[in-house]
Design a protein around this motif. Structure first.
Motif, PDB file in Angstrom:
ATOM      1  N   TYR A 152       0.830  -1.209   0.000  1.00  0.00           N
ATOM      2  CA  TYR A 152       0.000   0.000   0.000  1.00  0.00           C
ATOM      3  C   TYR A 152       0.867   1.263   0.000  1.00  0.00           C
ATOM      4  O   TYR A 152       0.438   2.315  -0.471  1.00  0.00           O
ATOM      5  N   CYS A 155       1.666   3.227  -3.374  1.00  0.00           N
ATOM      6  CA  CYS A 155       0.684   4.061  -4.091  1.00  0.00           C
ATOM      7  C   CYS A 155       1.328   5.403  -4.462  1.00  0.00           C
ATOM      8  O   CYS A 155       1.908   6.083  -3.616  1.00  0.00           O
ATOM      9  N   ALA A 181      -8.110   2.587   0.290  1.00  0.00           N
ATOM     10  CA  ALA A 181      -6.966   1.695   0.538  1.00  0.00           C
ATOM     11  C   ALA A 181      -5.951   2.340   1.475  1.00  0.00           C
ATOM     12  O   ALA A 181      -5.334   1.672   2.313  1.00  0.00           O
ATOM     13  N   GLN A 182      -5.781   3.659   1.355  1.00  0.00           N
ATOM     14  CA  GLN A 182      -4.832   4.345   2.241  1.00  0.00           C
ATOM     15  C   GLN A 182      -5.374   4.410   3.671  1.00  0.00           C
ATOM     16  O   GLN A 182      -4.598   4.379   4.634  1.00  0.00           O
ATOM     17  N   TYR A 185      -4.466   1.168   5.043  1.00  0.00           N
ATOM     18  CA  TYR A 185      -3.017   1.129   5.256  1.00  0.00           C
ATOM     19  C   TYR A 185      -2.632   1.835   6.556  1.00  0.00           C
ATOM     20  O   TYR A 185      -1.920   1.275   7.398  1.00  0.00           O
ATOM     21  N   ILE A 226      -1.345  -2.937  -6.420  1.00  0.00           N
ATOM     22  CA  ILE A 226      -1.795  -2.868  -5.029  1.00  0.00           C
ATOM     23  C   ILE A 226      -3.091  -3.673  -4.912  1.00  0.00           C
ATOM     24  O   ILE A 226      -3.988  -3.527  -5.751  1.00  0.00           O
ATOM     25  N   LEU A 228      -6.114  -3.658  -4.155  1.00  0.00           N
ATOM     26  CA  LEU A 228      -7.152  -2.689  -3.775  1.00  0.00           C
ATOM     27  C   LEU A 228      -8.451  -3.361  -3.358  1.00  0.00           C
ATOM     28  O   LEU A 228      -9.121  -2.925  -2.412  1.00  0.00           O
ATOM     29  N   ALA A 231      -8.135  -4.595   0.118  1.00  0.00           N
ATOM     30  CA  ALA A 231      -8.221  -3.471   1.057  1.00  0.00           C
ATOM     31  C   ALA A 231      -9.664  -3.027   1.248  1.00  0.00           C
ATOM     32  O   ALA A 231     -10.112  -2.763   2.372  1.00  0.00           O
TER      33      ALA A 231
END
Length: 250
Positions: A152, A155, A181-182, A185, A226, A228, A231
């Motif tokens: 992650y 990105c 997603a962040q 993370y 990633i 995603l 996530a």
């Protein structure tokens, strides 16, 4: 292709924000191992259309040229990707270049990706520290957790996932897969967890995870691969648990 052949490039152009877009075509000399950036550089050196008319140089963004910065995102033959890693030999001609349509166009292939950074602000995409003095080594993180988090961390805010997501548009407040997603993370970081509830408040808002339609386009176009959709699924689970706890606490 041979060294004497030429490449036909068709570019969707726009003179300024809010103006009507138009198309122009250029022929550029072929060189082995060219990418789309080098083809655009040829147009920059000699901005003459296929009908012989000299025009304004095509504008686009680039920086690292090694798929790290995310600046050169654009639609190439209908697919959003990085221009620096798009090799001419692997593309059908004419090569059609368009700016990403999810973001406001500033000029030619340059778009304004400010909404992505605003999304990171809303999900508090950072690790808070107390002061500017050294705080020590910090909590230990197991190697397998580091490996998971690293995916992650790659990105580059390129915008590809938002461009491919049908739920990110002018009619939806959804922040998109990148911001979600962040949030996952930073909530997985030992220090970042301290702000997990604040992030989850955004995740459960009308801008959050409920806006995801599970099309799974995002994971297919992410240049950094990633996970995603993983996530989004895990964040959806966390959001449901968070709301259930709030409900039980009254």
């Amino acid at each position: 292709m041979t060294q004497t052949q030429r490449i036909r490039i068709k570019v969707k152009r726009q003179d300024a924000s809010g103006q009507t877009p138009y198309w122009e075509e250029f022929d550029v000399p072929y060189r082995k191992n060219m990418n789309v950036i080098s083809a655009l550089m040829e147009i920059q050196r000699n901005p003459v259309r296929v009908d012989g008319v000299r025009v304004r140089s095509v504008l686009w963004e680039y920086n690292c040229l090694e798929e790290v910065c995310g600046a050169c995102s654009m639609r190439i033959n209908g697919k959003v990707r990085q221009a620096c890693s798009a090799l001419i030999d692997r593309l059908e001609q004419p090569i059609v270049l368009e700016p990403m349509s999810t973001f406001p166009v500033e000029k030619d292939l340059i778009v304004n990706r400010q909404i992505m950074f605003e999304g990171l602000q809303k999900i508090k995409g950072w690790i808070a520290i107390d002061g500017t003095y050294p705080l020590g080594a910090g909590p230990r993180i197991a190697p397998d957790e580091q490996q998971e988090a690293y995916k992650y961390a790659t990105c580059m805010t390129c915008g590809c996932c938002l461009e491919a997501c049908p739920n990110v548009n002018d009619h939806s407040p959804y922040l998109g897969p990148q911001a979600m997603a962040q949030a996952k993370y930073f909530n997985s970081h030992p220090i970042g967890k301290m702000m997990a509830k604040e992030r989850l408040e955004t995740v459960v808002s009308n801008e959050g995870i409920a806006g995801c339609g599970n099309s799974q386009n995002c994971v297919q176009v992410c240049p950094k691969e990633i996970p995603l959709t993983t996530a989004l699924a895990e964040l959806n689970r966390d959001a449901n648990r968070y709301m259930l706890r709030k409900l039980l606490k009254g």
